[in-house]
Design a protein around this motif. Structure first.
Motif, PDB file in Angstrom:
ATOM      1  N   ARG A   1       0.822  -1.205   0.000  1.00  0.00           N
ATOM      2  CA  ARG A   1       0.000   0.000   0.000  1.00  0.00           C
ATOM      3  C   ARG A   1       0.863   1.265   0.000  1.00  0.00           C
ATOM      4  O   ARG A   1       0.491   2.285  -0.573  1.00  0.00           O
ATOM      5  N   GLY A   2       2.011   1.194   0.656  1.00  0.00           N
ATOM      6  CA  GLY A   2       2.916   2.327   0.655  1.00  0.00           C
ATOM      7  C   GLY A   2       3.400   2.655  -0.744  1.00  0.00           C
ATOM      8  O   GLY A   2       3.483   3.830  -1.132  1.00  0.00           O
ATOM      9  N   GLN A   3       3.707   1.619  -1.529  1.00  0.00           N
ATOM     10  CA  GLN A   3       4.134   1.833  -2.912  1.00  0.00           C
ATOM     11  C   GLN A   3       2.985   2.356  -3.768  1.00  0.00           C
ATOM     12  O   GLN A   3       3.159   3.251  -4.604  1.00  0.00           O
ATOM     13  N   ILE A   4       1.802   1.816  -3.542  1.00  0.00           N
ATOM     14  CA  ILE A   4       0.626   2.267  -4.301  1.00  0.00           C
ATOM     15  C   ILE A   4       0.336   3.731  -4.018  1.00  0.00           C
ATOM     16  O   ILE A   4       0.043   4.518  -4.929  1.00  0.00           O
ATOM     17  N   ARG A   5       0.435   4.110  -2.744  1.00  0.00           N
ATOM     18  CA  ARG A   5       0.161   5.488  -2.333  1.00  0.00           C
ATOM     19  C   ARG A   5       1.286   6.440  -2.722  1.00  0.00           C
ATOM     20  O   ARG A   5       1.111   7.655  -2.743  1.00  0.00           O
ATOM     21  N   GLY A   6       2.455   5.889  -2.985  1.00  0.00           N
ATOM     22  CA  GLY A   6       3.593   6.744  -3.293  1.00  0.00           C
ATOM     23  C   GLY A   6       4.271   7.300  -2.061  1.00  0.00           C
ATOM     24  O   GLY A   6       5.102   8.196  -2.149  1.00  0.00           O
ATOM     25  N   ASP A   7       3.933   6.780  -0.886  1.00  0.00           N
ATOM     26  CA  ASP A   7       4.564   7.218   0.357  1.00  0.00           C
ATOM     27  C   ASP A   7       5.585   6.156   0.764  1.00  0.00           C
ATOM     28  O   ASP A   7       5.239   5.127   1.347  1.00  0.00           O
ATOM     29  N   THR A   8       6.821   6.397   0.449  1.00  0.00           N
ATOM     30  CA  THR A   8       7.869   5.428   0.759  1.00  0.00           C
ATOM     31  C   THR A   8       8.742   5.874   1.920  1.00  0.00           C
ATOM     32  O   THR A   8       9.739   5.235   2.235  1.00  0.00           O
ATOM     33  N   ALA A   9       8.380   6.976   2.569  1.00  0.00           N
ATOM     34  CA  ALA A   9       9.188   7.505   3.666  1.00  0.00           C
ATOM     35  C   ALA A   9       8.592   7.179   5.032  1.00  0.00           C
ATOM     36  O   ALA A   9       9.255   7.365   6.054  1.00  0.00           O
ATOM     37  N   GLY A  10       7.350   6.684   5.072  1.00  0.00           N
ATOM     38  CA  GLY A  10       6.684   6.447   6.347  1.00  0.00           C
ATOM     39  C   GLY A  10       7.229   5.239   7.079  1.00  0.00           C
ATOM     40  O   GLY A  10       7.846   4.346   6.491  1.00  0.00           O
ATOM     41  N   ARG A  11       6.991   5.213   8.379  1.00  0.00           N
ATOM     42  CA  ARG A  11       7.379   4.045   9.180  1.00  0.00           C
ATOM     43  C   ARG A  11       6.485   3.953  10.408  1.00  0.00           C
ATOM     44  O   ARG A  11       5.918   4.954  10.860  1.00  0.00           O
ATOM     45  N   LEU A  12       6.347   2.739  10.932  1.00  0.00           N
ATOM     46  CA  LEU A  12       5.549   2.486  12.129  1.00  0.00           C
ATOM     47  C   LEU A  12       6.424   1.749  13.125  1.00  0.00           C
ATOM     48  O   LEU A  12       7.091   0.769  12.778  1.00  0.00           O
ATOM     49  N   LYS A  13       6.431   2.219  14.366  1.00  0.00           N
ATOM     50  CA  LYS A  13       7.257   1.617  15.412  1.00  0.00           C
ATOM     51  C   LYS A  13       6.395   1.153  16.569  1.00  0.00           C
ATOM     52  O   LYS A  13       5.583   1.912  17.102  1.00  0.00           O
ATOM     53  N   LEU A  14       6.571  -0.122  16.946  1.00  0.00           N
ATOM     54  CA  LEU A  14       5.917  -0.678  18.123  1.00  0.00           C
ATOM     55  C   LEU A  14       6.958  -0.829  19.217  1.00  0.00           C
ATOM     56  O   LEU A  14       8.043  -1.374  18.980  1.00  0.00           O
ATOM     57  N   ILE A  15       6.652  -0.341  20.413  1.00  0.00           N
ATOM     58  CA  ILE A  15       7.520  -0.528  21.565  1.00  0.00           C
ATOM     59  C   ILE A  15       6.790  -1.464  22.527  1.00  0.00           C
ATOM     60  O   ILE A  15       5.630  -1.223  22.875  1.00  0.00           O
ATOM     61  N   PHE A  16       7.452  -2.542  22.934  1.00  0.00           N
ATOM     62  CA  PHE A  16       6.784  -3.521  23.786  1.00  0.00           C
ATOM     63  C   PHE A  16       7.734  -4.025  24.868  1.00  0.00           C
ATOM     64  O   PHE A  16       8.964  -3.946  24.740  1.00  0.00           O
ATOM     65  N   HIS A  17       7.160  -4.534  25.948  1.00  0.00           N
ATOM     66  CA  HIS A  17       7.932  -5.042  27.086  1.00  0.00           C
ATOM     67  C   HIS A  17       8.632  -6.332  26.679  1.00  0.00           C
ATOM     68  O   HIS A  17       8.006  -7.236  26.120  1.00  0.00           O
ATOM     69  N   ARG A  18       9.917  -6.426  26.970  1.00  0.00           N
ATOM     70  CA  ARG A  18      10.684  -7.585  26.507  1.00  0.00           C
ATOM     71  C   ARG A  18      10.263  -8.878  27.182  1.00  0.00           C
ATOM     72  O   ARG A  18      10.415  -9.963  26.615  1.00  0.00           O
ATOM     73  N   GLU A  19       9.718  -8.796  28.377  1.00  0.00           N
ATOM     74  CA  GLU A  19       9.357 -10.020  29.110  1.00  0.00           C
ATOM     75  C   GLU A  19       7.891 -10.405  28.920  1.00  0.00           C
ATOM     76  O   GLU A  19       7.575 -11.570  28.686  1.00  0.00           O
TER      77      GLU A  19
END
Length: 462
Positions: A382-400
């Motif tokens: 979808r990023g390629q279709i939209r032409g947005d190749t600079a976006g990113r999503l980050k998940l931060i989660f507890h290691r345990e």
């Protein structure tokens, strides 16, 4: 003298929701608004105009399709302020109509004029030709804010402006100085840079948007510089002057001089409390016009509440709406639940930034063991279709426990995409949810699954 169960001062997002909640609870409600139209700063000069202008900029500039059709792609070559204002005025009118209809069908009485306290239970509302007095059992102050003034800046509503005046600029400048690297300053910097304006952004702090995740801000700063924006960080404006040729010069504390065709001053906002005569009600505001409240939005007077931007951070329309609802419900004895830690943030820069929960910096300071999973728009169909190749999503989660601790997104539709993560975050879910869930294809929502796998793979290697 008219008497009401509940009287709300200000018809912005906070005041509107407070009034409607009061009316839904069966109370007689009046709403006082100093403007001739409802909606407050949000609808008339702030959130709605700026976000509509952003959409107009994105459409007319062809920005979202330049990765596909080339950097010279444009929907309209010579974009004027009139082009931007046309769409803005259309949306403002519609929002005013919708708000008026909501208030009317809930039986809320509108009172136009400037409100001031006579004592803790009585309000005087004055206009240029009359004044009337009102009594209320409960009063909710939702007057919002106004742009902060500065003796350093000779505003002229033409080429030296604050954020409420930006659409009154006669033409799109070739060079724009923006003073202030907060949300408002950065959002307008992005818009004008997308139009091809050379923008110089002056911010006295070492980084932009200090409350947001550093990685997301770093990515935004890179995009700004790539759009030929000059970032003057750790710099402060000493004075501003208009030159005989019509240009504007900002003199910095460091003795640098910056010249531009126009200057936007976006350093903070001040609580709109000057006319309220708070002292008569036994209430005080601080030096920035903010009213102090407790966790239920009560002031020092138990029957007087304050909500929205007038109480300070985070000054988000979405949060103001919730504060208004909670205050009114609490005032009439209803039980409500709401957790500020679960409120999302949406910053409508180009590209958007949106987040919920803790940042890496906060978790590091708290010694919380965490891991990070990242997905890039460019790796999602979808990023390629939209032409947005600079976006990113980050998940931060507890290691345990793998509990989701934060979601941080930069890219188009970030503010919409965040709500998937928001639901999991509020329910204290783990990132396994994203692994086990099937998302529509092709959608940006797939970023959640890719980021979850990325994070779990890091755990597996350890």
């Amino acid at each position: 003298m008219e008497k009401y169960d509940l009287l709300v001062i200000g018809s912005g997002p906070a005041g509107q929701r407070a009034a409607i909640q009061g009316a839904k609870s069966g109370k007689r409600v009046a709403l006082v608004e100093m403007r001739e139209v409802v909606g407050g700063c949000c609808v008339n000069t702030g959130t709605i105009p700026s976000k509509t202008m952003r959409e107009a900029v994105l459409h007319l500039s062809g920005y979202q399709y330049q990765n596909i059709y080339g950097v010279n792609y444009r929907v309209k070559d010579k974009i004027t302020m009139a082009d931007l204002a046309f769409r803005v005025q259309h949306v403002i009118k519609t929002e005013i109509d919708v708000t008026q209809a909501q208030l009317s069908r809930n039986g809320i009485e509108m009172i136009n004029g400037i409100a001031s306290f006579m004592d803790p239970h009585h309000i005087r509302v004055g206009t240029s030709h009359s004044q009337s007095d009102y009594e209320a059992d409960i009063i909710i102050v939702a007057t919002g804010t106004k742009p902060a003034a500065s003796a350093k800046v000779p505003f002229n509503n033409r080429n030296i402006m604050n954020s409420d005046q930006i659409l009154q600029m006669p033409q799109v400048p070739k060079t724009l100085i923006v003073v202030g690297g907060g949300v408002i300053g950065v959002e307008y910097t992005c818009m004008f840079a997308t139009l091809g304006v050379r923008v110089i952004l002056v911010e006295k702090r070492p980084r932009l948007l200090e409350f947001a995740d550093a990685e997301m801000v770093e990515a935004l700063s890179y995009r700004l510089r790539d759009s030929r924006v000059t970032l003057r960080l750790n710099e402060e404006v000493e004075s501003v002057e208009e030159m005989p040729d019509g240009t504007v010069v900002a003199n910095l504390m460091s003795k640098k001089k910056i010249s531009g065709d126009a200057l936007l001053y976006a350093v903070g906002r001040q609580g709109q409390v000057d006319e309220l005569n708070l002292g008569a009600a036994g209430i005080e505001a601080d030096s920035r016009g903010r009213i102090k409240v407790d966790s239920e939005y009560r002031t020092t007077q138990p029957h007087i509440f304050a909500v929205g931007d007038v109480i300070g951070f985070p000054s988000l329309a979405s949060v103001s709406m919730e504060q208004g609802r909670i205050a009114a419900a609490t005032a009439v004895g209803l039980s409500v639940r709401s957790n500020p830690a679960s409120y999302p943030y949406g910053i409508f820069t180009i590209p958007e930034i949106s987040f919920i929960g803790k940042t890496e910096e906060q978790l590091t300071d708290e010694d919380v063991p965490y891991e990070v999973g990242i997905a890039f728009y460019r790796e999602i169909a979808r990023g390629q279709i939209r032409g947005d190749t600079a976006g990113r999503l980050k998940l931060i989660f507890h290691r345990e426990t793998k509990e989701l601790l934060g979601v941080h997104i930069i890219g188009e539709d970030a503010a919409e995409l965040l709500h998937i993560g928001q639901a999991v975050f509020i329910l204290k879910g783990t990132i396994d949810y994203f692994v086990d869930t099937v998302f529509n294809y092709p959608t940006l929502a797939e970023c959640y699954k890719a980021a979850a796998f990325n994070g779990l793979n890091k755990l597996a290697r350890l």
